[in-house]
Motif scaffolding. Structure first.
Motif, mmCIF file in Angstrom:
data_model
loop_
_atom_site.group_PDB
_atom_site.id
_atom_site.type_symbol
_atom_site.label_atom_id
_atom_site.label_comp_id
_atom_site.label_asym_id
_atom_site.label_seq_id
_atom_site.Cartn_x
_atom_site.Cartn_y
_atom_site.Cartn_z
ATOM 1 N N ASN A 26 0.825 -1.207 0.000
ATOM 2 C CA ASN A 26 0.000 0.000 0.000
ATOM 3 C C ASN A 26 0.859 1.257 0.000
ATOM 4 O O ASN A 26 0.602 2.212 -0.744
ATOM 5 C CB ASN A 26 -0.948 -0.001 1.202
ATOM 6 N N GLY A 27 1.893 1.273 0.852
ATOM 7 C CA GLY A 27 2.779 2.425 0.907
ATOM 8 C C GLY A 27 3.534 2.625 -0.394
ATOM 9 O O GLY A 27 3.685 3.758 -0.881
ATOM 10 N N LEU A 28 4.012 1.533 -0.970
ATOM 11 C CA LEU A 28 4.747 1.628 -2.235
ATOM 12 C C LEU A 28 3.843 2.095 -3.372
ATOM 13 O O LEU A 28 4.256 2.901 -4.216
ATOM 14 C CB LEU A 28 5.363 0.272 -2.582
ATOM 15 N N THR A 29 2.624 1.587 -3.405
ATOM 16 C CA THR A 29 1.689 1.995 -4.452
ATOM 17 C C THR A 29 1.383 3.485 -4.346
ATOM 18 O O THR A 29 1.426 4.221 -5.341
ATOM 19 C CB THR A 29 0.386 1.186 -4.362
ATOM 20 N N ALA A 30 1.087 3.940 -3.127
ATOM 21 C CA ALA A 30 0.809 5.366 -2.927
ATOM 22 C C ALA A 30 2.027 6.202 -3.319
ATOM 23 O O ALA A 30 1.901 7.240 -3.978
ATOM 24 C CB ALA A 30 0.425 5.621 -1.476
ATOM 25 N N GLY A 31 3.213 5.743 -2.913
ATOM 26 C CA GLY A 31 4.432 6.475 -3.225
ATOM 27 C C GLY A 31 4.693 6.555 -4.715
ATOM 28 O O GLY A 31 5.142 7.585 -5.234
ATOM 29 N N ALA A 32 4.402 5.473 -5.434
ATOM 30 C CA ALA A 32 4.615 5.456 -6.879
ATOM 31 C C ALA A 32 3.680 6.432 -7.589
ATOM 32 O O ALA A 32 4.102 7.192 -8.466
ATOM 33 C CB ALA A 32 4.418 4.033 -7.412
ATOM 34 N N TYR A 33 2.396 6.425 -7.202
ATOM 35 C CA TYR A 33 1.444 7.344 -7.824
ATOM 36 C C TYR A 33 1.801 8.801 -7.511
ATOM 37 O O TYR A 33 1.774 9.674 -8.387
ATOM 38 C CB TYR A 33 0.028 7.055 -7.329
ATOM 39 N N GLY A 67 4.716 10.030 -6.695
ATOM 40 C CA GLY A 67 5.948 10.398 -7.380
ATOM 41 C C GLY A 67 5.705 10.740 -8.836
ATOM 42 O O GLY A 67 6.223 11.731 -9.361
ATOM 43 N N LYS A 68 4.874 9.933 -9.497
ATOM 44 C CA LYS A 68 4.567 10.205 -10.910
ATOM 45 C C LYS A 68 3.758 11.497 -11.052
ATOM 46 O O LYS A 68 3.767 12.122 -12.124
ATOM 47 C CB LYS A 68 3.803 9.020 -11.512
ATOM 48 N N ALA A 69 3.075 11.878 -9.978
ATOM 49 C CA ALA A 69 2.298 13.122 -10.014
ATOM 50 C C ALA A 69 3.152 14.340 -9.673
ATOM 51 O O ALA A 69 2.637 15.454 -9.577
ATOM 52 C CB ALA A 69 1.118 13.026 -9.042
ATOM 53 N N VAL A 73 9.681 2.275 -9.684
ATOM 54 C CA VAL A 73 8.892 3.430 -10.122
ATOM 55 C C VAL A 73 9.169 4.624 -9.207
ATOM 56 O O VAL A 73 9.353 5.758 -9.672
ATOM 57 C CB VAL A 73 7.379 3.100 -10.113
ATOM 58 N N ILE A 74 9.230 4.367 -7.908
ATOM 59 C CA ILE A 74 9.474 5.446 -6.937
ATOM 60 C C ILE A 74 10.843 6.062 -7.149
ATOM 61 O O ILE A 74 10.995 7.297 -7.182
ATOM 62 C CB ILE A 74 9.332 4.893 -5.500
ATOM 63 N N LEU A 75 11.855 5.236 -7.297
ATOM 64 C CA LEU A 75 13.216 5.751 -7.481
ATOM 65 C C LEU A 75 13.332 6.543 -8.784
ATOM 66 O O LEU A 75 14.021 7.577 -8.828
ATOM 67 C CB LEU A 75 14.214 4.598 -7.476
ATOM 68 N N GLU A 76 12.671 6.083 -9.830
ATOM 69 C CA GLU A 76 12.749 6.788 -11.110
ATOM 70 C C GLU A 76 12.056 8.149 -11.064
ATOM 71 O O GLU A 76 12.298 8.993 -11.924
ATOM 72 C CB GLU A 76 12.142 5.927 -12.221
#
Length: 471
Positions: free
Chosen positions: A30-37, A39-41, A254-257
């Motif tokens: 859940n944390g990674l998914t939120a972080g990925a979205y 970050g892309k935003a 995704v987060i790192l990128e």
């Protein structure tokens, strides 16, 4: 001449403060998914996790301490791969994330040599049920068709949108015929649905298990919308290639990128409050993180009562948080490093039955499952039990050395034993649980003798709690 030594206290420089837009507590899915979205935003994201490896329960480890055997120590069955928007939104497949979709999803062998199967192809499932009851086969076909309609038009779309108030959701549901039908389901229990639709004891046994294996009480009402979801998903489970951990690894990339930052292993000691607003987190032996928003993936007790602090909460909200309780049962997992794959007795007539993704063993009737459930209520882990099990390497050989295999037995078990939860720490008791579970498996797959089992690892309900803070 003796030298005089003067000791000075160690002076550690205070870590610099970190500033970001959003700090996320917990690096699970859940944390990674939120972080990925986020970050892309374009948001600057920091994720904090107390463990060395991110992913929470989506983990793959060499748990039996035998090189090359990769065990999915918690999550292994992925049910929403074809619906969850995270996959296409974040283009996770470009990070080499792949899934296997076994055609034979469930196999339930019985002691008389018969078996009941759920396939990805509904027509094959119907033929399997027809061996026991034509009436039940027709009932399953109608239930599966209706469940698919519910999932595609209401449940799946409603899962991935911002939640609305309960009353508003009810009004919206009542505006369509399909919504009203689903509302009728909501008052039913898993047991009442099974008894109402099916007649054969073996068919009932499997249907009751697949409805309750994710946490529904057999006699629980008010959550009937989950019944069509679990019926539909029972033909749609996936396995992650190279182990479950490949999923959080893809999210991590995704987060790192997107210039996100990961801090681990760090434990959050408190959420920094300024008035009624959360402004960051304070880490034990780590930097203070200032943020415009704080997102927590931990449970409500830890998030609000411990990290925010009851003194910073409205009294009625604090009391509502205290009312929330954990489920009374958890999972006991027995992981095995095997020198060969299981050869089930029922596969002597049909070799394809050795290729099932999930096996349900130890239940001949729904009463057997209900007796197991009642034993959990009493805090007993010493009676007759059943469980589900799988052998990931049958479908993905990369998770073990060439020609070798892994196996997982998942048993519904009480968290609080009648002797006290600390009993789960008892080495002899743990060994008894391993032997008992493998003994039941061996009744169905007798080739798995002691010499074929190179190593085992047990994860008890208490181990789960200690390893994953929000479970």
């Amino acid at each position: 001449m003796e030298k005089n030594w003067i000791s000075y206290p160690e002076i550690k420089p205070k870590p610099p403060e970190i500033e970001c837009d959003v700090v996320i507590i917990g690096g699970g899915p859940n944390g990674l998914t939120a972080g990925a979205y986020l970050g892309k935003a374009g948001q600057k994201v920091v994720i904090v996790d107390r463990r060395n490896e991110l992913g929470g329960g989506i983990a793959t480890e060499e748990a039996t301490c035998i090189g090359g055997y990769r065990h999915n120590v918690h999550a292994v069955y992925f049910m929403m791969v074809d619906y969850a928007p995270v996959y296409p939104d974040l283009k996770l497949e470009q990070y080499d994330l792949k899934h296997v979709y076994p055609e034979l999803q469930f196999c339930m062998p019985f002691k008389d040599g018969s078996s009941l199967c759920i396939h990805s192809d509904v027509e094959r499932t119907i033929k399997s049920i027809e061996k026991f009851s034509k009436k039940d086969a027709k009932a399953y076909q109608e239930l599966f068709t209706k469940a698919k309609e519910f999932v595609e038009n209401i449940i799946a779309p409603g899962t991935y949108v911002q939640p609305s108030p309960a009353l508003e959701s009810v009004v919206k549901m009542q505006q369509t015929e399909l919504g009203r039908e689903l509302m009728e389901f909501s008052e039913k229990t898993p047991l009442s649905v099974v008894d109402e639709l099916f007649e054969h004891e073996k068919v009932k046994a499997l249907m009751l298990y697949i409805l309750c294996m994710w946490g529904l009480d057999p006699t629980q009402s008010g959550v009937g919308y989950l019944i069509p979801l679990y019926i539909n998903r029972s033909a749609n489970y996936r396995l992650v290639v190279n182990g479950s951990h490949s999923l959080p690894q893809a999210l991590y990339k995704v987060i790192l990128e997107n210039n996100g930052k990961i801090l681990s292993p760090y434990h959050v000691s408190r959420i920094i409050m300024e008035g009624k607003e959360a402004k960051g987190v304070e880490l034990e032996n780590g930097p203070t993180i200032k943020a415009k928003a704080v997102l927590s993936t931990l449970d409500t007790h830890q998030t609000f009562l411990q990290m925010v602090g009851e003194e910073n909460l409205e009294s009625d909200f604090a009391e509502s948080v205290k009312v929330w309780m954990w489920e009374h049962w958890s999972l006991m997992g027995v992981h095995m490093a095997l020198s060969e794959a299981p050869d089930f007795k029922v596969a002597k007539k049909d070799a394809s039955l050795n290729k099932s993704f999930i096996y349900v063993l130890g239940y001949e009737t729904p009463r057997d499952f209900l007796d197991h459930y009642d034993a959990i209520e009493r805090g007993e882990a010493d009676g007759n039990i059943g469980f589900n099990c799988c052998f990931p390497t049958v479908h993905d050989p990369s998770q073990a050395p060439p020609g070798k295999h892994t196996g997982l037995i998942s048993v519904m078990a009480p968290y609080e034993l009648k002797e006290g939860k600390e009993k789960w720490y008892d080495i002899n008791f743990r060994e008894e649980q391993i032997k008992k579970s493998i003994g039941i498996l061996r009744e169905y797959a007798p080739n798995l003798t002691d010499e074929k089992i190179r190593g085992t690892y047990i994860s008890t309900p208490l181990d789960v709690e200690n390893k994953y803070l929000d479970m």
